[in-house]
Design a protein around this motif. Sequence first.
Motif, short mmCIF file in Angstrom:
data_model
loop_
_atom_site.label_atom_id
_atom_site.label_comp_id
_atom_site.label_asym_id
_atom_site.label_seq_id
_atom_site.Cartn_x
_atom_site.Cartn_y
_atom_site.Cartn_z
N GLY A 140 9.07 33.03 -16.23
CA GLY A 140 9.20 31.58 -16.15
C GLY A 140 10.20 31.15 -15.09
N VAL A 141 11.29 31.91 -14.97
CA VAL A 141 12.30 31.61 -13.95
C VAL A 141 11.68 31.67 -12.55
N TYR A 142 10.80 32.65 -12.34
CA TYR A 142 10.17 32.84 -11.03
C TYR A 142 8.86 32.08 -10.88
N ASN A 143 8.46 31.35 -11.92
CA ASN A 143 7.16 30.67 -11.92
C ASN A 143 6.01 31.66 -11.68
N SER A 144 6.18 32.86 -12.24
CA SER A 144 5.13 33.87 -12.12
C SER A 144 4.08 33.66 -13.20
N PRO A 145 2.83 33.98 -12.93
CA PRO A 145 1.79 33.82 -13.95
C PRO A 145 2.07 34.72 -15.16
N LYS A 146 1.69 34.25 -16.34
CA LYS A 146 1.98 34.97 -17.58
C LYS A 146 1.36 36.36 -17.62
N GLU A 147 0.22 36.52 -16.95
CA GLU A 147 -0.44 37.83 -16.98
C GLU A 147 0.40 38.92 -16.32
N ARG A 148 1.37 38.51 -15.48
CA ARG A 148 2.27 39.50 -14.87
C ARG A 148 3.07 40.23 -15.93
N VAL A 149 3.38 39.58 -17.04
CA VAL A 149 4.17 40.22 -18.09
C VAL A 149 3.42 41.42 -18.65
N SER A 150 2.17 41.23 -19.01
CA SER A 150 1.36 42.33 -19.54
C SER A 150 1.18 43.43 -18.50
N GLU A 151 0.99 43.04 -17.25
CA GLU A 151 0.82 44.03 -16.17
C GLU A 151 2.07 44.89 -16.01
N MET A 152 3.26 44.26 -16.07
CA MET A 152 4.50 45.00 -15.88
C MET A 152 4.83 45.86 -17.09
#
Length: 233
Positions: free
Chosen positions: A103-115
Amino acid sequence: MKKILEAKNINKTYPGVIALDNVNFNVYKAKVNVLVGENGAGKSTLMKIITCYLPANEGEVKVCGEDVQKDSLSVRSKVGYLPEQNPMYLEMYIKEYLEFVAGVYNSPKERVSEMIELTGLTPEQHKKIGELSKGYRQRVGLAAALIHNPEVLILDEPTTGLDPNQLAEIRALIKEIGKEKTVLLSTHIMQEVDKMCSRVVIINKGEIVDDQSISSLQEKGVDLETHFRKLTQ
């Protein structure tokens, strides 16, 4: 070969201490580069300058062609940073924490699962960070540093305090990341260097004393640890 990071004539002083003395070196695209030096050699100071946490007294650092002082916000968006003392909210759950960072980086939520999948956190993702071993905390730090898909990954002593199994796993992960990202990591443990790195920059008392590829040292039949000791006596 494309330069991703350029440091020119970097000087940094603290009261009574010269931390960096006219430092010059380059980091190239999609390689794992290592900054090697004894404790207090200036590794962390240099990394903090590269990642915009500290200003240099003199000199210029460019990341992806952008100046760290003039374009610091843009540089920060291109850099992932794992400091030696990895600050995290221990009461947060892994997934919760990574969603916060995304959220801080305005990254898409799917990045969380990918990482989570990339860093091998899937079995632990529902645990609180404070419940994790040092190895898994380092994985969380790597996931957080990668969440915004940076071009450059800066890792300060990423394997300190890990047991042998954790060491092997983190080394393998960093090597894998280095196939697509430009990585600069620091260490004072010579055994780390040829296990996962393609280029070595040796720093001693704030000065760069050597900068060359691991393969060129191997072709010359140079023992890396002996070479390091000779240059840092």
